[in-house]
Scaffold this motif. Sequence first.
Motif, PDB file in Angstrom:
ATOM      1  N   GLY A  36       0.809  -1.205   0.000  1.00 25.80           N
ATOM      2  CA  GLY A  36       0.000   0.000   0.000  1.00 25.80           C
ATOM      3  C   GLY A  36       0.842   1.253   0.000  1.00 25.80           C
ATOM      4  O   GLY A  36       1.997   1.234   0.416  1.00 25.80           O
ATOM      5  N   ALA A  37       0.259   2.357  -0.485  1.00 26.19           N
ATOM      6  CA  ALA A  37       0.969   3.631  -0.526  1.00 26.19           C
ATOM      7  C   ALA A  37      -0.026   4.782  -0.455  1.00 26.19           C
ATOM      8  O   ALA A  37      -1.118   4.715  -1.022  1.00 26.19           O
ATOM      9  N   VAL A  38       0.364   5.830   0.250  1.00 25.33           N
ATOM     10  CA  VAL A  38      -0.414   7.060   0.273  1.00 25.33           C
ATOM     11  C   VAL A  38      -0.269   7.709  -1.100  1.00 25.33           C
ATOM     12  O   VAL A  38       0.832   7.814  -1.628  1.00 25.33           O
ATOM     13  N   VAL A  39      -1.384   8.121  -1.691  1.00 26.06           N
ATOM     14  CA  VAL A  39      -1.370   8.720  -3.021  1.00 26.06           C
ATOM     15  C   VAL A  39      -1.172  10.223  -2.887  1.00 26.06           C
ATOM     16  O   VAL A  39      -1.920  10.893  -2.170  1.00 26.06           O
ATOM     17  N   SER A  40      -0.181  10.757  -3.583  1.00 24.43           N
ATOM     18  CA  SER A  40       0.032  12.203  -3.601  1.00 24.43           C
ATOM     19  C   SER A  40      -0.880  12.822  -4.654  1.00 24.43           C
ATOM     20  O   SER A  40      -0.766  12.538  -5.841  1.00 24.43           O
ATOM     21  N   LEU A  41      -1.792  13.663  -4.202  1.00 23.36           N
ATOM     22  CA  LEU A  41      -2.718  14.331  -5.117  1.00 23.36           C
ATOM     23  C   LEU A  41      -2.299  15.773  -5.392  1.00 23.36           C
ATOM     24  O   LEU A  41      -3.022  16.516  -6.041  1.00 23.36           O
ATOM     25  N   PHE A  42      -1.113  16.141  -4.924  1.00 24.91           N
ATOM     26  CA  PHE A  42      -0.644  17.526  -5.049  1.00 24.91           C
ATOM     27  C   PHE A  42      -0.674  18.023  -6.492  1.00 24.91           C
ATOM     28  O   PHE A  42      -1.099  19.140  -6.759  1.00 24.91           O
ATOM     29  N   ASP A  43      -0.226  17.212  -7.429  1.00 29.33           N
ATOM     30  CA  ASP A  43      -0.189  17.618  -8.831  1.00 29.33           C
ATOM     31  C   ASP A  43      -1.424  17.173  -9.612  1.00 29.33           C
ATOM     32  O   ASP A  43      -1.447  17.251 -10.841  1.00 29.33           O
ATOM     33  N   HIS A  44      -2.436  16.702  -8.920  1.00 31.13           N
ATOM     34  CA  HIS A  44      -3.640  16.182  -9.576  1.00 31.13           C
ATOM     35  C   HIS A  44      -4.865  16.880  -8.988  1.00 31.13           C
ATOM     36  O   HIS A  44      -5.683  16.271  -8.301  1.00 31.13           O
ATOM     37  N   VAL A  45      -4.970  18.155  -9.301  1.00 33.86           N
ATOM     38  CA  VAL A  45      -5.963  19.034  -8.686  1.00 33.86           C
ATOM     39  C   VAL A  45      -7.396  18.565  -8.948  1.00 33.86           C
ATOM     40  O   VAL A  45      -8.228  18.584  -8.045  1.00 33.86           O
ATOM     41  N   GLU A  46      -7.688  18.105 -10.144  1.00 35.59           N
ATOM     42  CA  GLU A  46      -9.056  17.706 -10.477  1.00 35.59           C
ATOM     43  C   GLU A  46      -9.503  16.500  -9.651  1.00 35.59           C
ATOM     44  O   GLU A  46     -10.592  16.500  -9.083  1.00 35.59           O
ATOM     45  N   VAL A  47      -8.674  15.477  -9.573  1.00 32.52           N
ATOM     46  CA  VAL A  47      -9.025  14.291  -8.778  1.00 32.52           C
ATOM     47  C   VAL A  47      -9.109  14.676  -7.303  1.00 32.52           C
ATOM     48  O   VAL A  47     -10.042  14.277  -6.595  1.00 32.52           O
TER      49      VAL A  47
END
Length: 134
Positions: free
Chosen positions: A55-66
């Motif tokens: 498992g891994a924490v997903v970085s959404l920093f560069d994925h503004v829409e999601v």
Amino acid sequence: MTDIDEAEVTTELVVATGEAATLGYPDWTYAVSTRVQAVQGVGTWIVVAYRADEGAVVSLFDHVEVDRRVQMSTDKLLTAQGEECMGIKCTVARSGKFRIEYSYDIDEAIKWANQVFSGLEPAELVEILRPQDL
């Protein structure tokens, strides 16, 4: 309860959680999105993706829409549950099965979502959020 189409918002959360999981692992098997509403109007959300037992924490920093879609749909579902609702956890399997859980206990909601910001290592957070059988 507020006046929202709960089925539509739930579908949006499930789809956005799956899309976020793809950012972590293109061949993901499970994903979990959580949100804690610790203070009125202030929330923290996170997505964890799983591939088999990894498992891994997903970085959404560069994925503004999601990121925005996860944030908005969890916010709407929490609001619909009423101000006493402190957290939400959405577990999604790649097969399409999903489970939505609500917490009315702030400590449990924080355990679900906010521990990563309290000094917990991502690997420990992954263990806490590891999905149970759907």
